[in-house]
Scaffold this motif. Sequence first.
Motif, mmCIF file in Angstrom:
data_model
loop_
_atom_site.group_PDB
_atom_site.id
_atom_site.type_symbol
_atom_site.label_atom_id
_atom_site.label_comp_id
_atom_site.label_asym_id
_atom_site.label_seq_id
_atom_site.Cartn_x
_atom_site.Cartn_y
_atom_site.Cartn_z
ATOM 1 N N VAL A 1 4.153 -1.436 -6.813
ATOM 2 C CA VAL A 1 3.014 -1.742 -5.951
ATOM 3 C C VAL A 1 1.990 -2.564 -6.714
ATOM 4 O O VAL A 1 1.511 -3.597 -6.266
ATOM 5 C CB VAL A 1 2.364 -0.444 -5.443
ATOM 6 C CG1 VAL A 1 1.071 -0.754 -4.724
ATOM 7 C CG2 VAL A 1 3.318 0.279 -4.542
ATOM 8 N N ARG A 2 1.683 -2.081 -7.896
ATOM 9 C CA ARG A 2 0.674 -2.761 -8.699
ATOM 10 C C ARG A 2 1.086 -4.206 -8.970
ATOM 11 O O ARG A 2 0.307 -5.135 -8.797
ATOM 12 C CB ARG A 2 0.484 -1.992 -10.006
ATOM 13 C CG ARG A 2 -0.645 -2.490 -10.867
ATOM 14 C CD ARG A 2 -1.984 -2.130 -10.263
ATOM 15 N NE ARG A 2 -3.097 -2.491 -11.132
ATOM 16 C CZ ARG A 2 -4.360 -2.377 -10.776
ATOM 17 N NH1 ARG A 2 -4.657 -1.913 -9.585
ATOM 18 N NH2 ARG A 2 -5.325 -2.723 -11.599
ATOM 19 N N GLU A 3 2.319 -4.382 -9.389
ATOM 20 C CA GLU A 3 2.766 -5.728 -9.728
ATOM 21 C C GLU A 3 2.794 -6.642 -8.514
ATOM 22 O O GLU A 3 2.421 -7.804 -8.599
ATOM 23 C CB GLU A 3 4.159 -5.682 -10.380
ATOM 24 C CG GLU A 3 4.088 -5.184 -11.809
ATOM 25 C CD GLU A 3 5.448 -5.209 -12.480
ATOM 26 O OE1 GLU A 3 6.422 -5.671 -11.846
ATOM 27 O OE2 GLU A 3 5.531 -4.764 -13.631
ATOM 28 N N GLY B 1 0.849 -1.185 0.000
ATOM 29 C CA GLY B 1 0.000 0.000 0.000
ATOM 30 C C GLY B 1 0.880 1.227 0.000
ATOM 31 O O GLY B 1 2.045 1.157 -0.378
ATOM 32 N N PHE B 2 0.324 2.326 0.414
ATOM 33 C CA PHE B 2 1.126 3.543 0.438
ATOM 34 C C PHE B 2 2.238 3.442 1.460
ATOM 35 O O PHE B 2 3.396 3.722 1.184
ATOM 36 C CB PHE B 2 0.243 4.738 0.772
ATOM 37 C CG PHE B 2 -0.809 4.974 -0.244
ATOM 38 C CD1 PHE B 2 -0.454 5.075 -1.588
ATOM 39 C CD2 PHE B 2 -2.132 5.086 0.095
ATOM 40 C CE1 PHE B 2 -1.407 5.288 -2.553
ATOM 41 C CE2 PHE B 2 -3.088 5.298 -0.868
ATOM 42 C CZ PHE B 2 -2.747 5.400 -2.194
ATOM 43 N N GLN B 3 1.833 3.037 2.638
ATOM 44 C CA GLN B 3 2.811 2.916 3.713
ATOM 45 C C GLN B 3 3.974 2.029 3.306
ATOM 46 O O GLN B 3 5.126 2.346 3.570
ATOM 47 C CB GLN B 3 2.143 2.339 4.957
ATOM 48 C CG GLN B 3 1.587 3.377 5.897
ATOM 49 C CD GLN B 3 1.012 2.737 7.157
ATOM 50 O OE1 GLN B 3 0.393 1.684 7.069
ATOM 51 N NE2 GLN B 3 1.226 3.366 8.290
ATOM 52 N N ALA B 4 3.633 0.899 2.682
ATOM 53 C CA ALA B 4 4.688 -0.039 2.293
ATOM 54 C C ALA B 4 5.685 0.633 1.359
ATOM 55 O O ALA B 4 6.894 0.499 1.528
ATOM 56 C CB ALA B 4 4.080 -1.270 1.632
ATOM 57 N N VAL B 5 5.175 1.350 0.384
ATOM 58 C CA VAL B 5 6.056 2.026 -0.570
ATOM 59 C C VAL B 5 6.947 3.013 0.169
ATOM 60 O O VAL B 5 8.161 3.048 -0.015
ATOM 61 C CB VAL B 5 5.230 2.757 -1.642
ATOM 62 C CG1 VAL B 5 6.116 3.628 -2.492
ATOM 63 C CG2 VAL B 5 4.476 1.755 -2.479
#
Lengths: 417, 417
Positions: free
Chosen positions: B14-16, A10-14
Motif C-alpha cells: 500500500v505504502r509503495e 487504502g484499506f478497502q483496496a488491500v
Amino acid sequence: MVGATEGPAGFQAVRETNLGIVLRTIRTSAPCSRAVVAASTGLTKATVSSLVAELIDRGLVCETGLVNERRVGRPGMMLTINGSTLVALGLEVNVDYLALAALDLLEREVLTRHVAFDARAAGPEECAKQLKTLLLETVADPLLRDRPLLGVSVAIPALVDVSSGTVTNAPNLGWRNFPLQQRLTELLADTPLAGAPVRVDNDANLGAVAEYRGGHLARTMDLVYLTGEVGIGAGVLMNGEPLRGASGFAGEVGHIPLLKDGPACACGQDGCLEALAGLDSILRRAVPDLVPEGPVRGSVVESLVAETVRRAESGDATAVQALEDAGEWLGRAAATLVNLLNPSAIILGGYFVPLSPWLLPSCREAMAAYSFAPNSGNCRIEPSTLGLSAAARGGAMALIDALDTGLLPLPPGSSAA
Amino acid sequence: MVGATEGPAGFQAVRETNLGIVLRTIRTSAPCSRAVVAASTGLTKATVSSLVAELIDRGLVCETGLVNERRVGRPGMMLTINGSTLVALGLEVNVDYLALAALDLLEREVLTRHVAFDARAAGPEECAKQLKTLLLETVADPLLRDRPLLGVSVAIPALVDVSSGTVTNAPNLGWRNFPLQQRLTELLADTPLAGAPVRVDNDANLGAVAEYRGGHLARTMDLVYLTGEVGIGAGVLMNGEPLRGASGFAGEVGHIPLLKDGPACACGQDGCLEALAGLDSILRRAVPDLVPEGPVRGSVVESLVAETVRRAESGDATAVQALEDAGEWLGRAAATLVNLLNPSAIILGGYFVPLSPWLLPSCREAMAAYSFAPNSGNCRIEPSTLGLSAAARGGAMALIDALDTGLLPLPPGSSAA
DNA sequence: TCTATTAGTTTTGTGTTTGAACGAATTGAT
DNA sequence: ATCAATTCGTTCAAACACAAAACTAATAGA
C-alpha cells in the motif's frame, strides 16, 4: 474530480485485492484447505481465515468437508468455489440471433438460450428492449430463481468503448454510437435486475476470453482468437488482458494487406485477408455453382458451409483446392500475428471450425514458413472446441475473472439474514 | 515456495503504491502543493503529508518555495521532482558501439557517452567487462560524484528474457543464452555500484519507452517504434506497457510476409518487409553502384546512407524511386500494424530518420489506403526526434517510470545522516 | 497414553490511512 | 490596525488490515 489514473490504495483496496487473490487460489487449487491457501499466497493463516470467512459469508466459497489423506496431523477443511449461489449472465448480440449463457462461479452452464432476432432490422433501441425481455425471462426461470447475480455482459460484433459501454460502430448491424450499457441499465432499473453491473465488449475479445478460461488451451496467457463469421476479426489476449488499442480498433485482422493487386475486398481495398480467406471468398471458390450474386448472408451461409464440407469430404477437387488456398492465406496472416504478437496459440472460431480439416494443413505449413521465430515461437494453431455463442460464455467468464483478479465489482452480501 | 502470481497486498504494498501515485502526480502536475496532490489523488491531506515527507527524505522530491497566486488563504509550499540527487543510468549495446546516458529524475541528460566497440568480435563476457568499465568511469565523473543511483538499464538488440535479464538470442551480435544481468551484477559487486538494480531489455522496446516519455509524442499510451537498423524491429507499447508476447518474440515486424514470391530475405523466406524496405534493400536500389557484394555492415552503412540522402536531395531519380518504393512497403506494413494494434502513433527510428523526407509521403499514402479504420484510427506516422542512443535514454526512463508507476524497486534512503 | 504433526483460531502488535481538530499564513473588509 | 474568511499543512486519536506468535483442535504413530 478524483483524477487519479488508478485509485489510490487504502484499506478497502488491500482487502479486495487479497479477497481476489484467495478466491483465485481456491479456484485454481481445486479443493484445498486454508493452510494450503496461506502457504501458496504468502498470506498468514490468520489473514486467510478472515478472508475465507468473508468469502463464505458472501456465498462465493463453501466448505466441502474434512479430508485426511492418511497424513499425520489434523485434517484440513476443504474449500471450493461455491457454484450454487452467484450467477453471471453473458449475452451475445449477433447479426441474426441473440444468445444468453448463465454460468455459475464454477463456470458451469446453468442455462443457455438462443433466439432468432434480426438486430440489423430491429435497430439498437428495440434490441436493448429484447435483451431486457430475455434477461427477465431468464431470471424468472426456476433454475435461477432467487440466485443473486454477479452482473450482465453483452458481447457484440462492434467497436466498443468499453469504459462507457458504448457501441461506437457496428458495420454488420448498422449501428453507430449507441450507449448500450447505459440504455440497458436504465431499462433494468425497476426490475429484479436493478443494480446489476452491465458491461459491453467486442465479441472477438470475449471469444478469446472464453478460450482462455474454458477451451482446451485454457490459461494460455497470450492467445489470438480468430472469428470466422462474415468478417474475420481477432480477439487478442496478451498476458491475459484484451488488447484494445488506442481507439478500440485493434484486432481488425481481416483487412491486413497480404497480396499486392489482389482481389477486391468489401472494405474498398484489394488483397485483404478477408478477400482471400473470408467466408464469402471461400464459398465462391468452393461451391461456385451455388453462390448467388451479391453478398452472402443469413441462414444461407450455414447451408453453403455444410455443402462445402460435404463436397470436401467426398473429395471434390474444386472445394478442396479452395479450402487449401484459403488455408495458405490464413497461414500467412497467422505468421504475421506470430511475428508481431508472439502468441502461444491461435484459435480458429466460427465457420472456420467445420472447415478446419481442409484449412489447417496448408495453414500450418504457411505459418511455419513465414514465422521468424523458430518453430513459430511454439505457437499452436487449432480450431476452437467451444460451440456457438462462445462470446456469450466468454462474457460471463470475464465477469467471473474480474472477481478472481481482485477487481471484483461488488459481490453482493449473501447470508446475514 | 511463495507461488503467488502477484504478491499479496500488505502494508508495504500500500505504502509503495501510494508513494508512486504521489510521485507521479507531482511529476505531471509540475510545481504543486500538497493540497493539490491530495485533491487530485483522493488521498487525505494527512496521508499526502506523510508520503511527501518520505519522498523528500529519500531525495526524490524537494520543496521549491511558497507561492501565492494572489488568492485568499495560506500559500502552498510548492513541490517538484528533485533533479539534483538520484541518477538513472541507461546503457546500450549495439553492433558497433556502446552508449551510456545518465538521466536525473527530471529526465534531463546529466551525461552521455558513446564509445566504439565491436560487441560481435568481443563476445558477451568481454562486453560485460567493458560495460563495467564504462559504468565505473561514469560514476567517477565529477558530474555524478556522490549522487545515489536508481539503477542500471541495458538495451540490447536481442531477444531478452526480461525477468532474469538473460540475452536469449542476439543474431546480430552472435550471442546466445548469456545471463547479462547476472554477470553484470556480479562484476559490479565490489564497486561503488554494488547493489544497484540491473535490468536488461530489448532495444526496440526501450526506444519505444524513450518516445513515450521523451519524444514529441510524449505520453502516447499506444505506440509502435520501428528501428531502422540493419534489421527492422518494432518496440510496441500498449497502454504504456511493452508488448512482449509469450516468449519475447513480439515485434519482429521485419519478417511479416508482404509480397508473395517477393525478393529473398536473409531470414530464408521471401517477400518479408525487411527484404522490401530494409536498409540493405534500400541501399542496393538507391545507390547500386556503391554497394558491395554480400551483407552491408558497420561504418560503411552510415556513409552509404549519407550518399543516398545526398543523391535524393539532388533529385537523383534512381535514389528517389528506391526510397518511394520502400516507403510504400513500409506503409503497407504500417497499415498491418494499425489494423492489428491500433496504435496512436508509429515512429520511425534509426536510419529511417534521415531518409524520412522521401519515405514518408508514399508511406503515409499506403498506410491510409490499407488501414481498415477510418483515417487509420487517427494514427500518425512520424520520424523520431530523439537522436541516436535513444534506447539508452529509454532504459534510464524506464527506471524512472518504474518509480512513478509505484513499482519502485528500491529508492535508496538519502538523507538521515 | 503420549508425542509429533498439521489445521485453524485467538490474541497481541505494528503499520498505514482516515477524519476531525488545530495552528499557520495570507487576503480583504471594517 | 484589526478581524473575519479562507486555504495550507500538521497533529492526534481512531479504525482498519495484516503479521507474528501463542494456543486449541484433531489426527497418526509409537
